[in-house]
Design a protein around this motif. Structure first.
Motif, short mmCIF file in Angstrom:
data_model
loop_
_atom_site.label_atom_id
_atom_site.label_comp_id
_atom_site.label_asym_id
_atom_site.label_seq_id
_atom_site.Cartn_x
_atom_site.Cartn_y
_atom_site.Cartn_z
N ARG A 190 -4.94 4.81 -2.67
CA ARG A 190 -4.38 3.46 -2.66
C ARG A 190 -5.46 2.59 -2.06
NH1 ARG A 190 -0.35 1.91 -5.63
NH2 ARG A 190 0.59 0.53 -4.10
N SER A 191 -5.97 1.68 -2.85
CA SER A 191 -7.08 0.86 -2.38
C SER A 191 -6.66 0.02 -1.18
CB SER A 191 -7.55 -0.07 -3.50
OG SER A 191 -8.46 -0.99 -2.99
N ARG B 257 -5.98 4.02 -7.66
CA ARG B 257 -7.20 4.09 -8.48
C ARG B 257 -8.12 5.17 -7.94
NH1 ARG B 257 -10.66 -0.91 -8.55
NH2 ARG B 257 -12.11 0.66 -9.30
N ASN C 132 0.82 -1.21 0.00
CA ASN C 132 0.00 0.00 0.00
C ASN C 132 0.85 1.26 0.00
OD1 ASN C 132 -2.48 -1.02 -0.26
ND2 ASN C 132 -3.09 -0.79 1.87
N ASP D 145 -12.48 2.85 1.15
CA ASP D 145 -11.45 3.78 0.68
C ASP D 145 -11.90 5.23 0.86
OD1 ASP D 145 -9.75 1.73 -0.06
OD2 ASP D 145 -10.60 1.57 -2.05
N ARG E 239 -8.06 -2.68 -0.47
CA ARG E 239 -8.28 -4.10 -0.82
C ARG E 239 -7.08 -4.73 -1.49
NH1 ARG E 239 -14.62 -4.88 -2.51
NH2 ARG E 239 -15.45 -3.65 -0.78
N ARG F 54 -3.25 9.15 1.10
CA ARG F 54 -3.11 7.98 1.97
C ARG F 54 -2.44 8.35 3.29
NH1 ARG F 54 1.04 4.19 2.99
NH2 ARG F 54 0.11 2.30 3.82
N PHE G 146 -14.46 2.03 -3.62
CA PHE G 146 -15.02 1.25 -2.52
C PHE G 146 -15.29 2.15 -1.31
CE2 PHE G 146 -12.17 -1.68 -4.84
CZ PHE G 146 -13.15 -2.50 -5.37
N VAL H 27 -11.42 6.50 -6.23
CA VAL H 27 -12.20 5.88 -5.15
C VAL H 27 -13.33 5.05 -5.76
CG1 VAL H 27 -13.82 6.33 -3.29
CG2 VAL H 27 -11.73 7.64 -3.44
#
Lengths: 234, 202
Positions: B139-140, B147, B17, B154, B142, B46, B151, B149
């Motif tokens: 930074r996802s 990417r 991550n 996130d 998962r 992040r 989810f 957003v």
């Protein structure tokens, strides 16, 4: 799990336990969400997160806890999140599993098999511990105090060294003789600032160094903290 | 960051991550630039941010191939140029540094990104299908990827980080002017129940 923890404790180790001040049977609603939640609050100041939450590997989900172990290269660790909110993390000292410490220019030669503890590694780990405890409190028991217990073991006959090739070295050999682990009991209060956490970490590091009859100036330890790759205290 | 830090990041064998690897590329290549910017914006949003290591490609079997930055590409790398490129897309601007590091005789470019200071960084300009105006890149949680957003966790992480910073600023200011004193401490929890949990481990 106990076997894994016992194996870690047979060498040098760092153990953290985080305990919400107000006991409740269930702090986590969804066990499946714990891994992602921990990944979101793990501290990543130096390339390897604390605690290490592997997205590549599954966690073990049991009735009252979720846990994961890591055994890769010189990293050995286990974390366990209990539904009560208690969090346990035990990690082996990397130098005991083959991580080569980059010693200060003036450090004495290291004898084969000599156990080492880095001054920098210690202040880094204390910084990670204090910040993670604070983030964990905010995520799991917001607005409440959190008791954070730290235990550092396997110190007997271990030598404290400068673990930075861009620094000098210690003026003499600092070796711990205690059989007992180092312990600390912190109360993490809501609203504690990053600067206060960083100061707490430096104090903890110096308390641990006392077992080696060594003391570092606060400004020197602050310099180490600022050397961490991503560390940007607000 | 030191050469040893880079060695450790590469030897982990995969992205995390906090670390994204990019193949060697030139800052003159618009598509490469856009992908670089996407990673930088994601790290800025992040907690603890992260680094982009340029000069590491991925083999078909997903293992890493640390080729280093080619000499032809290396000529294009310059902090002011990189900073200007990122500023063209980031709102508010992103604090970053550019370092040259060596690993096994090869040279890499390492971009160390700082997390946002007050509000999340958004993208202010489109670029093909890589960057979208108004997009919030992360930074996802998962899997390690940069990417937009997608989810809920996130989005919560970004909002949570911004909230934490706002609260910390407010508390700091309130303490400074004497509005907030120390909160009364809660009693330290008894260890017995918590000890039982640890003792009950298999």
């Amino acid at each position: 799990m106990k076997e894994f923890i016992a194996a870690l404790k047979s060498k040098g180790y760092w153990q953290a336990r985080l305990l919400p001040s107000i006991e409740q049977p269930k702090r986590w609603g969804d066990k499946l969400a714990i891994k992602v939640a921990l990944n979101g609050i793990a501290v990543n100041f130096r390339g390897w997160d604390y605690p290490h939450v592997s997205l590549q590997h599954n966690v073990v989900i049991e009735s009252d806890r979720v846990w994961q172990t890591t055994e890769w290269n010189y990293f050995r660790e286990i974390w366990c999140a209990f539904l009560s909110g208690q969090f346990l993390h035990v990690a082996g000292m990397r130098a005991d599993y083959g991580a080569a410490l980059q010693l200060g220019l003036l450090e004495d030669h290291v004898e084969p098999g000599e156990k080492l503890l880095g001054i920098g590694d210690t202040v880094y780990r204390m910084t990670e511990f204090a910040h993670f405890a604070s983030r964990y409190a905010q995520a799991v028991c917001p607005g409440e105090d959190l008791r954070a217990l730290l235990e550092v073991g396997g110190l007997k006959d271990r030598r404290l060294v400068v673990d930075d090739p861009n620094r000098g070295g210690t003026s003499s050999r600092y070796v711990a003789h205690t059989e007992a682990p180092f312990t600390a009991d912190l109360l993490v209060r809501p609203g504690t600032s990053d600067a206060e956490l960083a100061r707490e970490a430096r104090n903890l590091a110096n308390e641990l160094y006392e077992l080696f009859e060594f003391r570092a100036a606060d400004a020197v330890l602050e310099g180490w903290q600022r050397q961490m790759i991503y560390y940007r205290p607000s | 960051m030191t050469d040893d830090d880079i060695a450790q990041l590469i030897e982990q064998g995969h992205e995390t991550n906090g670390v994204e690897f990019k193949s060697s590329g030139s800052l003159g290549d618009a598509h490469f630039r856009a992908k670089l910017v996407r990673a930088i914006l994601a790290f800025a949003n992040r907690r603890d941010s992260g680094v982009v290591v340029v000069g590491v490609s991925e083999n078909r079997d997903k293992t890493l191939n640390p080729t280093g930055v080619t000499s032809a590409h290396a000529k294009s790398w310059d902090f002011d140029r990189l900073s200007g490129i990122v500023s063209g897309f980031a709102d508010p601007s992103v604090e970053l540094s550019l370092e040259v590091r060596r690993y096994k005789g090869r040279t890499f470019r390492v971009i160390v990104v700082s997390e946002f200071a007050e509000v999340p960084v958004l993208c202010k300009k489109d670029h093909g299908n890589v960057l979208r105006q108004g997009g919030c890149y992360v930074r996802s949680l998962r899997k390690p990827e940069s990417r937009e957003v997608a989810f809920q966790e996130d989005m919560r992480a970004v909002i949570g980080l911004a909230t934490d910073k706002a609260v910390a600023r407010w508390v700091g200011l309130a303490r400074h002017v004497g509005l907030v004193g120390a909160l009364p401490a809660q009693p330290r929890p008894a260890l017995s129940r918590y000890d039982e949990e640890v003792e009950g481990l298999p």
